[in-house]
Design a protein around this motif. Structure first.
Motif, PDB file in Angstrom:
ATOM      1  N   UNK A 119     -11.972  -3.672  11.255  1.00 14.17           N
ATOM      2  CA  UNK A 119     -12.971  -3.200  10.749  1.00 14.17           C
ATOM      3  C   UNK A 119     -12.261  -3.864   8.593  1.00 14.17           C
ATOM      4  N   UNK A 120     -13.112  -3.517   8.547  1.00 14.97           N
ATOM      5  CA  UNK A 120     -11.962  -3.838   6.641  1.00 14.97           C
ATOM      6  C   UNK A 120     -13.757  -3.017   5.692  1.00 14.97           C
ATOM      7  N   UNK A 121     -12.600  -3.080   4.545  1.00 18.07           N
ATOM      8  CA  UNK A 121     -13.024  -1.728   3.820  1.00 18.07           C
ATOM      9  C   UNK A 121     -12.639  -3.435   1.880  1.00 18.07           C
ATOM     10  N   UNK A 122     -13.224  -3.152   1.250  1.00 18.16           N
ATOM     11  CA  UNK A 122     -13.376  -3.833  -0.086  1.00 18.16           C
ATOM     12  C   UNK A 122     -12.425  -2.802  -0.713  1.00 18.16           C
ATOM     13  N   UNK A 123     -11.217  -3.272  -1.289  1.00 21.60           N
ATOM     14  CA  UNK A 123     -10.515  -2.437  -2.055  1.00 21.60           C
ATOM     15  C   UNK A 123     -10.603  -3.383  -3.632  1.00 21.60           C
ATOM     16  N   UNK A 124     -11.079  -2.624  -4.901  1.00 16.77           N
ATOM     17  CA  UNK A 124     -10.800  -2.912  -6.081  1.00 16.77           C
ATOM     18  C   UNK A 124      -9.722  -4.046  -6.410  1.00 16.77           C
ATOM     19  N   UNK A 125     -10.042  -5.068  -6.805  1.00 20.24           N
ATOM     20  CA  UNK A 125      -9.162  -6.075  -7.542  1.00 20.24           C
ATOM     21  C   UNK A 125      -8.437  -5.854  -9.498  1.00 20.24           C
ATOM     22  N   UNK A 126      -7.522  -5.897  -9.871  1.00 19.73           N
ATOM     23  CA  UNK A 126      -7.769  -5.562 -11.436  1.00 19.73           C
ATOM     24  C   UNK A 126      -6.369  -7.214 -10.977  1.00 19.73           C
ATOM     25  N   UNK A 127      -6.727  -7.333 -12.188  1.00 21.69           N
ATOM     26  CA  UNK A 127      -6.027  -9.200 -12.523  1.00 21.69           C
ATOM     27  C   UNK A 127      -4.504  -8.035 -12.453  1.00 21.69           C
ATOM     28  N   UNK A 128      -3.650  -8.894 -12.413  1.00 19.98           N
ATOM     29  CA  UNK A 128      -1.771  -8.874 -11.918  1.00 19.98           C
ATOM     30  C   UNK A 128      -1.872  -8.398 -10.487  1.00 19.98           C
ATOM     31  N   UNK A 129      -2.681  -7.299  -9.855  1.00 28.10           N
ATOM     32  CA  UNK A 129      -2.601  -6.280  -8.698  1.00 28.10           C
ATOM     33  C   UNK A 129      -1.716  -7.763  -7.813  1.00 28.10           C
ATOM     34  N   UNK A 130      -0.500  -6.971  -7.105  1.00 27.89           N
ATOM     35  CA  UNK A 130      -0.107  -7.596  -5.603  1.00 27.89           C
ATOM     36  C   UNK A 130      -1.542  -7.854  -4.728  1.00 27.89           C
ATOM     37  N   UNK A 131      -1.656  -9.157  -3.957  1.00 25.10           N
ATOM     38  CA  UNK A 131      -1.837  -8.839  -2.676  1.00 25.10           C
ATOM     39  C   UNK A 131      -0.915  -9.727  -1.462  1.00 25.10           C
ATOM     40  N   UNK A 132      -1.057  -9.471  -0.547  1.00 25.12           N
ATOM     41  CA  UNK A 132       0.113 -10.140   0.815  1.00 25.12           C
ATOM     42  C   UNK A 132      -1.589 -10.645   2.168  1.00 25.12           C
ATOM     43  N   UNK A 133      -0.272 -11.218   2.239  1.00 27.21           N
ATOM     44  CA  UNK A 133      -0.776 -12.489   3.331  1.00 27.21           C
ATOM     45  C   UNK A 133      -1.426 -10.953   4.662  1.00 27.21           C
ATOM     46  N   UNK A 134      -2.848 -11.809   5.257  1.00 32.34           N
ATOM     47  CA  UNK A 134      -3.315 -11.088   6.249  1.00 32.34           C
ATOM     48  C   UNK A 134      -2.510 -11.375   7.423  1.00 32.34           C
ATOM     49  N   UNK A 135      -2.828 -10.622   8.714  1.00 29.33           N
ATOM     50  CA  UNK A 135      -2.366 -11.490   9.886  1.00 29.33           C
ATOM     51  C   UNK A 135      -3.207 -12.723  10.284  1.00 29.33           C
ATOM     52  N   UNK A 136      -4.385 -13.119   9.382  1.00 25.22           N
ATOM     53  CA  UNK A 136      -4.667 -14.335   9.772  1.00 25.22           C
ATOM     54  C   UNK A 136      -4.715 -15.439   8.240  1.00 25.22           C
ATOM     55  N   UNK A 137      -3.448 -14.737   7.366  1.00 22.97           N
ATOM     56  CA  UNK A 137      -2.893 -15.954   6.565  1.00 22.97           C
ATOM     57  C   UNK A 137      -4.025 -15.686   4.682  1.00 22.97           C
ATOM     58  N   UNK A 138      -4.864 -15.143   5.150  1.00 23.28           N
ATOM     59  CA  UNK A 138      -5.211 -14.222   4.051  1.00 23.28           C
ATOM     60  C   UNK A 138      -5.179 -13.065   2.983  1.00 23.28           C
ATOM     61  N   UNK A 139      -5.271 -13.511   1.625  1.00 22.09           N
ATOM     62  CA  UNK A 139      -5.038 -12.956   0.412  1.00 22.09           C
ATOM     63  C   UNK A 139      -5.206 -11.788   0.620  1.00 22.09           C
ATOM     64  N   UNK A 140      -4.909 -10.917   0.699  1.00 17.31           N
ATOM     65  CA  UNK A 140      -5.384  -9.412   0.882  1.00 17.31           C
ATOM     66  C   UNK A 140      -4.992  -8.462  -0.204  1.00 17.31           C
ATOM     67  N   UNK A 141      -5.517  -7.416  -1.019  1.00 22.20           N
ATOM     68  CA  UNK A 141      -5.267  -6.142  -1.314  1.00 22.20           C
ATOM     69  C   UNK A 141      -3.822  -5.495  -0.429  1.00 22.20           C
ATOM     70  N   UNK A 142      -3.244  -4.628  -1.445  1.00 25.14           N
ATOM     71  CA  UNK A 142      -2.327  -3.621  -0.833  1.00 25.14           C
ATOM     72  C   UNK A 142      -3.363  -2.651  -0.285  1.00 25.14           C
ATOM     73  N   UNK A 143      -3.112  -1.698   0.555  1.00 27.53           N
ATOM     74  CA  UNK A 143      -4.097  -0.443   1.077  1.00 27.53           C
ATOM     75  C   UNK A 143      -3.971   0.285  -0.030  1.00 27.53           C
ATOM     76  N   UNK A 144      -4.262   0.498  -1.011  1.00 28.76           N
ATOM     77  CA  UNK A 144      -4.879   1.336  -0.812  1.00 28.76           C
ATOM     78  C   UNK A 144      -6.606   2.625  -1.290  1.00 28.76           C
ATOM     79  N   UNK A 145      -6.163   3.536  -1.003  1.00 28.06           N
ATOM     80  CA  UNK A 145      -7.039   3.973  -0.411  1.00 28.06           C
ATOM     81  C   UNK A 145      -8.212   4.737  -1.662  1.00 28.06           C
TER      82      UNK A 145
END
Length: 184
Positions: A83-109
């Motif tokens: 499953x996936x969730x959409x997480x608000x991305x604000x300019x400058x937020x840190x991203x990390x690579x997923x298992x698929x190599x895609x840049x994703x936002x950090x988990x923040x409920x």
């Protein structure tokens, strides 16, 4: 019928072979069409992936959304639940690579929002109409859209659109509302 796996491999190889200047020109055309789309124009919340190297570059879309005062949401996938969730991305937020190599936002409920006005859905191949899609194979968008429907747009280079369905579809496959195709 062609297998989705074979189609994915063919499309990925074609994407890798697109010359950098051609890709840039195609992307500029896609952006101009997107900026003029009434669904994009009216959307206040937009979900989209932070693109990989071979995909349509989404960074200009993210930047344009910020300029227009829209909220941007990036997906965070969970390989254990598929499953996936959409997480608000604000300019400058840190991203990390997923298992698929895609840049994703950090988990923040506290920044999760799955009810969005528009989702720009990635894909490798689309039918002209109705807009069936072959994605990258995880099924994340199909699962997500079956629970959280939203207006959907996909962006496609000319070779990413075919006249008719040549692959098996399943009950969980979701159509895309609109496919914007580069006018080669």
């Amino acid at each position: 019928m062609t297998s989705k796996k074979a189609i994915r491999l063919k499309q990925i190889n074609q994407l890798k072979q697109v010359a950098a200047q051609t890709k840039l020109a195609w992307e500029q055309d896609l952006y101009q069409q997107l900026w003029q789309d009434p669904v994009f124009d009216s959307a206040e919340t937009i979900g989209l992936t932070y693109s990989g190297a071979i995909e349509v570059n989404t960074l200009p879309i993210i930047e344009r959304a910020f300029e227009l005062g829209k909220e941007v949401y990036l997906p965070r996938t969970d390989p254990t639940t598929h499953k996936m969730n959409f997480i608000r991305y604000d300019e400058g937020d840190q991203l990390e690579k997923s298992d698929f190599g895609i840049r994703e936002p950090l988990a923040d409920p506290s920044k999760i929002e799955n009810y969005l006005d528009l989702i720009i859905v990635p894909g490798l191949l689309f039918t002209k109409y109705p807009h069936w899609r072959i994605g990258f194979g995880g099924g994340y968008y199909d699962r997500f859209l079956s629970t959280y429907p939203a207006a959907t747009i996909s962006l496609a280079f000319p070779f990413m659109v075919c006249a008719e369905l040549d692959w098996e579809t399943f009950i969980y496959d979701r159509l895309v509302d609109h496919v914007i195709v580069e006018k080669a």
